[in-house]
Design a protein around this motif. Structure first.
Motif, mmCIF file in Angstrom:
data_model
loop_
_atom_site.group_PDB
_atom_site.id
_atom_site.type_symbol
_atom_site.label_atom_id
_atom_site.label_comp_id
_atom_site.label_asym_id
_atom_site.label_seq_id
_atom_site.Cartn_x
_atom_site.Cartn_y
_atom_site.Cartn_z
ATOM 1 N N HIS A 5 37.302 41.522 43.267
ATOM 2 C CA HIS A 5 37.999 41.472 41.980
ATOM 3 C C HIS A 5 38.745 40.153 41.814
ATOM 4 C CE1 HIS A 5 37.482 45.921 42.141
ATOM 5 N NE2 HIS A 5 37.454 45.811 40.824
ATOM 6 N N LEU A 6 39.406 39.710 42.870
ATOM 7 C CA LEU A 6 40.169 38.463 42.789
ATOM 8 C C LEU A 6 39.253 37.270 42.521
ATOM 9 C CD1 LEU A 6 42.762 38.975 45.667
ATOM 10 C CD2 LEU A 6 43.147 39.152 43.209
ATOM 11 N N PHE A 7 38.091 37.258 43.150
ATOM 12 C CA PHE A 7 37.160 36.150 42.925
ATOM 13 C C PHE A 7 36.624 36.168 41.494
ATOM 14 C CE2 PHE A 7 37.042 35.440 47.491
ATOM 15 C CZ PHE A 7 36.829 34.071 47.556
ATOM 16 N N VAL A 8 36.329 37.350 40.971
ATOM 17 C CA VAL A 8 35.822 37.444 39.608
ATOM 18 C C VAL A 8 36.891 37.028 38.599
ATOM 19 C CG1 VAL A 8 35.003 39.052 37.830
ATOM 20 C CG2 VAL A 8 34.100 39.180 40.158
ATOM 21 N N LEU A 9 38.122 37.378 38.855
ATOM 22 C CA LEU A 9 39.221 37.047 37.942
ATOM 23 C C LEU A 9 39.808 35.658 38.195
ATOM 24 C CD1 LEU A 9 41.148 40.450 37.898
ATOM 25 C CD2 LEU A 9 39.583 39.562 36.163
ATOM 26 N N SER A 10 39.400 35.003 39.274
ATOM 27 C CA SER A 10 39.986 33.705 39.625
ATOM 28 C C SER A 10 39.830 32.643 38.536
ATOM 29 C CB SER A 10 39.409 33.206 40.948
ATOM 30 O OG SER A 10 38.003 33.052 40.868
ATOM 31 N N PRO A 11 38.702 32.588 37.788
ATOM 32 C CA PRO A 11 38.645 31.589 36.707
ATOM 33 C C PRO A 11 39.741 31.765 35.667
ATOM 34 C CG PRO A 11 36.445 32.390 37.210
ATOM 35 C CD PRO A 11 37.405 33.267 37.970
ATOM 36 N N PHE A 12 40.090 33.014 35.346
ATOM 37 C CA PHE A 12 41.171 33.247 34.385
ATOM 38 C C PHE A 12 42.507 32.785 34.963
ATOM 39 C CE2 PHE A 12 37.974 36.549 33.499
ATOM 40 C CZ PHE A 12 37.714 36.273 32.162
ATOM 41 N N LEU A 13 42.733 33.085 36.233
ATOM 42 C CA LEU A 13 43.990 32.682 36.868
ATOM 43 C C LEU A 13 44.075 31.161 36.981
ATOM 44 C CD1 LEU A 13 44.043 35.354 39.736
ATOM 45 C CD2 LEU A 13 45.228 35.452 37.531
ATOM 46 N N THR A 73 35.155 48.553 37.745
ATOM 47 C CA THR A 73 34.242 48.714 38.868
ATOM 48 C C THR A 73 33.253 47.552 38.902
ATOM 49 O OG1 THR A 73 34.398 51.122 38.751
ATOM 50 C CG2 THR A 73 32.521 50.209 39.935
ATOM 51 N N LEU A 74 33.228 46.839 40.010
ATOM 52 C CA LEU A 74 32.299 45.727 40.192
ATOM 53 C C LEU A 74 31.128 46.192 41.041
ATOM 54 C CD1 LEU A 74 34.799 42.787 40.798
ATOM 55 C CD2 LEU A 74 33.572 43.362 38.699
ATOM 56 N N LEU A 116 36.227 26.436 29.423
ATOM 57 C CA LEU A 116 35.091 26.562 30.334
ATOM 58 C C LEU A 116 35.353 27.627 31.397
ATOM 59 C CD1 LEU A 116 32.322 25.068 30.739
ATOM 60 C CD2 LEU A 116 33.443 23.826 32.593
ATOM 61 N N LEU A 117 36.558 27.648 31.931
ATOM 62 C CA LEU A 117 36.893 28.644 32.947
ATOM 63 C C LEU A 117 36.960 30.051 32.353
ATOM 64 C CD1 LEU A 117 39.575 26.692 35.010
ATOM 65 C CD2 LEU A 117 37.288 27.351 35.759
ATOM 66 N N LEU A 118 37.473 30.161 31.138
ATOM 67 C CA LEU A 118 37.474 31.461 30.472
ATOM 68 C C LEU A 118 36.049 31.984 30.334
ATOM 69 C CD1 LEU A 118 40.120 31.022 27.617
ATOM 70 C CD2 LEU A 118 40.361 32.334 29.718
ATOM 71 N N PHE A 119 35.153 31.086 29.946
ATOM 72 C CA PHE A 119 33.756 31.500 29.785
ATOM 73 C C PHE A 119 33.141 31.889 31.129
ATOM 74 C CE2 PHE A 119 29.260 30.509 29.918
ATOM 75 C CZ PHE A 119 28.787 31.319 28.901
ATOM 76 N N MET A 120 33.395 31.108 32.156
ATOM 77 C CA MET A 120 32.830 31.390 33.471
ATOM 78 C C MET A 120 33.303 32.757 33.974
ATOM 79 S SD MET A 120 33.198 29.156 36.979
ATOM 80 C CE MET A 120 32.629 27.674 36.153
ATOM 81 N N GLY A 121 34.590 33.018 33.871
ATOM 82 C CA GLY A 121 35.117 34.309 34.303
ATOM 83 C C GLY A 121 34.562 35.461 33.484
ATOM 84 N N ALA A 122 34.422 35.249 32.169
ATOM 85 C CA ALA A 122 33.894 36.312 31.316
ATOM 86 C C ALA A 122 32.443 36.626 31.658
ATOM 87 C CB ALA A 122 34.009 35.899 29.846
ATOM 88 N N MET A 123 31.644 35.601 31.933
ATOM 89 C CA MET A 123 30.239 35.835 32.283
ATOM 90 C C MET A 123 30.121 36.576 33.614
ATOM 91 S SD MET A 123 27.924 35.102 30.110
ATOM 92 C CE MET A 123 26.588 35.342 31.263
ATOM 93 N N LEU A 124 30.955 36.207 34.574
ATOM 94 C CA LEU A 124 30.946 36.939 35.842
ATOM 95 C C LEU A 124 31.314 38.406 35.613
ATOM 96 C CD1 LEU A 124 32.623 34.407 38.317
ATOM 97 C CD2 LEU A 124 30.245 35.171 38.318
ATOM 98 N N GLY A 125 32.283 38.646 34.755
ATOM 99 C CA GLY A 125 32.662 40.016 34.446
ATOM 100 C C GLY A 125 31.534 40.793 33.790
ATOM 101 N N VAL A 126 30.783 40.138 32.906
ATOM 102 C CA VAL A 126 29.665 40.808 32.229
ATOM 103 C C VAL A 126 28.600 41.244 33.217
ATOM 104 C CG1 VAL A 126 27.709 40.419 30.676
ATOM 105 C CG2 VAL A 126 30.000 39.725 29.970
#
Length: 806
Positions: A5-13, A73-74, A116-126
């Motif tokens: 979870h932390l890695f997926v959310l890391s772009p937002f952070l 859930t990832l 760019l980071l917002l997009f990267m994190g969002a795509m990982l979440g998708v």
């Protein structure tokens, strides 16, 4: 919360830190700090290859809103890992490329890298979310962040137009997707994709199944630029080239592809899934390649080529979904379509990403992307020329590059449609290989245009804004890596078979192995003298002839009137909606409060009263009603009289006093009903209200004598009567029809036990709905501060003017 979870959310952070880095570390390009994150994410996800290759999955759950079945859930399986590696791998190369493409002195880099980071994190979440609501949340963040990235150069009118267009179309699809998700939940009772797949038998015959399928496909088609929703992608090319290389070749436009692949196990049993995906996909392939040939801008050619390639992958997923209708021994010839879709997904990211970067290099070093002004750059930019050669010929499907292999598998999948005996394909299935071949011919043509018009021929220095030269080394590293992968995957394609392709296939076709079947993927250049080989020879021969004679036949593009184009329809519909909304607003927004009240009360009365009687919900029950005494009658008459005087009088002071009489009469009702605390509250509120009204009206001008004549308005009378009738009717009906025990009983029983208070009203305000009361006080406090600030601002400005006058 797990490490995943932390890695997926890391772009937002990390995006939160960018403005501070940009502000305090101006001497270093912000991209160097950002580059660390996608590289670290790529290396982190690489470790999952061994697990997914062995058929294992990683599931991590963080409870978010468990009461609504919404948990973060990832789910890392073969399909999710493939996309995660594309997102982070291409993201790393794009970030490195952007460091040399975007100037740290001329560009607002903090904005660019935050988006760019917002997009990267969002795509990982998708691609890693198992819960559809969480997936949808990230899905919409991709639309928002792509809007910001496309409109990065917001002062350019074309950037604004492209960003708005992409937002409107993709958000429309997102809303449709949300509707599909809700319908799926209504059928399955869960938002979990894994649980839906495990309980397919319970939803196949449901009446909501087809509507859910169509809504989901609307979301996928808009995001992946399928016809007729593809029109947003070419206009999105106004974004900086790193954005185009990332969003519009490798990631965002593949989100719809991912959604179709992920939900294929849920919907593939329905004929509409096969028909809609395969037909729209194959037509998108043709239309995108046909439209790309007439483009004169390098990124315009690549934009329509992306549309075409996305249609190709989508059609393969559609055709491959039909393999679930056959036993394993029979469907072995059909799952090649799924294999080709996954393989081409990877190949497309390599050659299209490198070509977008080449277009950026040419623009950066010559000042133009117009192929009519370009030519002769082969000797001046040899490295860029080599990258373009590999990327273009791979995209055209020429051996020995990776694009040739996946294109051959694509043709095989389309030819295999003729062997299917479902959905009446024996009659119309011939369209698939025919359209696939024609679209591939145009793909060859635009690939040759892109390459030869840019790098061969005569150098036109007088038409270029800059003196052309080779790009700096840093700008070449990323496209060189991608072009190298195109060559490596071309010569050694099977290094992807067991590591990425087979695990992803198991995610898309989970039921294939139930009968003991195993996926066997062996990719090779030579398959013998097959129909696909002769189709490929025809593509190269006919494509070469068309390229050589393009000036003779390209006039066919002028035969299509602009007024029949989808872009013209979009522009006119947008203009029409703006004009219509303006006219509607002028009709309703008159500036008079009485008109607004008229609309509100009319809607309120008509809707509620009609609903009450249509549903047959009106009833009268006076069994538990207390008798009406003389005091109640007198107070009611006084209240009615005060209300009437308030309406008919033309003197403000009389109207205020009459309104006060109504309020004080209500407080007397509370006294009669033995609620002294409410009576006291009503008295206080009414006193303050009357005082404030008097204070306000004291400063207002006197009423004009022309307005003193009372005029009876029948419309206002009817609406007022209807509102009174609605309120009275609902009051009687709600008292007469009690569907459940009143909540007042709960407060009577628990006010003293749980809150320690004997005054029920006070306990409700302070304890049972204490947060509500707190927020109300907070809102009032904020409003008070705002009003105070406005008053002080006016006084300050007045004081400044008086000071200047002196």
């Amino acid at each position: 919360m797990s490490l995943l979870h932390l890695f997926v959310l890391s772009p937002f952070l990390f995006a939160l830190l960018i403005p501070f880095l940009y502000r305090y570390v101006r001497k270093v390009h912000t991209g160097w700090f950002v580059l660390v994150l996608p590289v670290a994410l790529f290396l982190y996800f690489l470790q999952f290859i061994k697990l997914t290759s062995n058929g294992e999955e990683v599931i991590r759950t963080f409870e978010w809103i468990p009461s609504l079945d919404i948990n973060f859930t990832l789910h890392v399986d073969g399909l999710g890992l493939l996309f995660a590696l594309l997102i982070t791998g291409i993201g790393s190369l794009v970030t490195l490329y952007s460091i040399y493409y975007l100037s740290k002195d001329k560009e607002a880099l903090h904005n660019f890298y935050v988006y760019l980071l917002l997009f990267m994190g969002a795509m990982l979440g998708v691609v890693l979310s198992d819960n559809l609501i969480v997936l949808y949340t990230f899905w919409e963040i991709t639309s928002l962040s792509s809007f910001l990235l496309i409109g990065y150069w917001y002062k350019r009118e074309k950037s604004q137009y492209g960003a708005q267009k992409s937002m409107l179309i993709t958000v429309f699809g997102g809303l449709a997707l949300l509707g599909g998700i809700i319908l799926l939940y209504m059928m399955t009772g869960t938002f979990s994709i894994r649980e839906m797949i495990a309980n397919l038998d319970s939803i196949k015959g449901d009446a909501l199944f087809l509507p859910a399928l169509i809504l989901v496909l609307l979301g996928a088609f808009t995001k992946s630029a399928q016809f007729p929703f593809h029109i947003w992608l070419p206009d999105a090319m106004e974004a900086p080239t790193p954005v185009s290389a990332y969003l519009h070749s490798a990631t965002m436009v593949k989100a719809g592809i991912y959604l179709v692949a992920r939900l294929s196990p849920v919907f593939s049993d329905h004929a509409a899934w096969f028909i809609l995906i395969s037909t729209f996909g194959i037509f998108t392939l043709f239309w995108g390649s046909f439209s790309a040939v007439k483009q004169t801008d390098l990124k315009g050619i690549l934009a329509f080529s992306t549309v075409s390639q996305l249609g190709m992958i989508m059609s393969l997923l559609g055709v491959g979904s039909a393999s679930l209708h056959y036993d394993y021994l029979e469907n072995n010839i059909f799952i090649v379509a799924i294999t080709a879709a996954i393989f081409h997904l990877i190949n497309h990211a390599t050659f299209k990403g490198s070509l977008f970067m080449v277009a950026g290099i040419v623009d950066h070093e010559t000042g133009t992307r117009d192929i009519r002004k370009l030519g002769g750059l082969m000797g001046i930019m040899p490295v860029t020329f080599t990258i373009a050669l590999i990327g273009s010929f791979s995209m055209a499907g020429v051996p020995p590059f990776n694009g040739f292999l996946s294109k051959e598998m694509f043709l095989t999948g389309m030819v295999n449609v003729l062997k299917m005996d479902i959905y009446n394909l024996e009659t119309w299935g011939l369209l698939f290989p025919v359209i696939a071949w024609v679209g591939s011919v145009f793909t060859f043509v635009y690939s040759m245009i892109l390459f030869f018009r840019t790098f061969t021929g005569k150098l036109q220095s007088e038409k270029l804004e800059k003196k052309p030269h080779e790009a700096p080394l840093g700008m070449l590293i990323s496209p060189v890596i991608l072009a190298s992968l195109a060559v490596i995957f071309g010569f050694f394609p099977n290094i992807l078979s067991s590591t990425l392709i087979i695990p992803a296939m198991k995610s898309i076709l989970p039921t294939i192995g139930q009968n003991g079947g195993e996926f066997d993927v062996e990719i090779k250049h030579w398959h013998g003298f097959t129909p696909e080989l002769f189709m490929t020879i025809g593509i190269i021969v006919i494509g070469t002839l068309l390229f050589i004679s393009i000036k003779k036949w390209s006039r066919i593009y002028t035969l299509f009137p602009k007024k029949l184009s989808l872009n013209y329809l979009y522009d006119k519909s947008l203009l029409g909606s703006e004009t219509g909304s303006n006219q509607l607003m002028k009709m309703f927004m008159t500036g008079y409060v009485r008109d607004y009240l008229l609309y509100i009360f009319t809607f309120f009365a008509v809707l509620l009263l009609s609903t009450l009687f249509v549903q047959n919900a009106f009833s009268i029950n006076v069994d538990d009603v207390a008798p009406i005494g003389l005091y109640e009658v007198i107070l009611s008459l006084v209240a009615v009289g005060g209300a009437v005087i308030t309406v008919v009088t033309k003197q403000r002071l009389v109207a205020i006093i009459a309104a006060g009489v109504v309020g004080y009469t209500v407080s007397l009702f509370f006294v009669l009903f033995r609620a002294p605390d409410l009576a006291l509250t009503q008295l206080v509120v009414e006193t303050i209200s009357v005082a404030l009204f008097l204070l306000c009206f004291f400063h207002m001008p006197e009423i004009s004598k022309k307005q003193k004549k009372f005029r009876f308005r029948l419309t206002n009378f009817i609406i007022s009567a209807l509102v009174g009738l609605v309120v009275t009717t609902f009051g009687i009906a709600s008292h007469s029809e009690k569907l459940f025990n009143p909540i007042s009983e709960y407060f009577v029983e628990n006010s003293y036990k749980k809150a320690g208070g004997e005054n029920i009203v006070n306990v409700i305000l302070v304890d049972f709905r204490g947060f509500d009361t707190l927020f109300e006080i907070t809102v009032l406090g904020i409003a008070a501060f705002g009003i105070f600030a406005i008053i002080k601002l006016r006084l300050t400005k007045r004081g400044e003017r008086e000071h200047e006058g002196k």
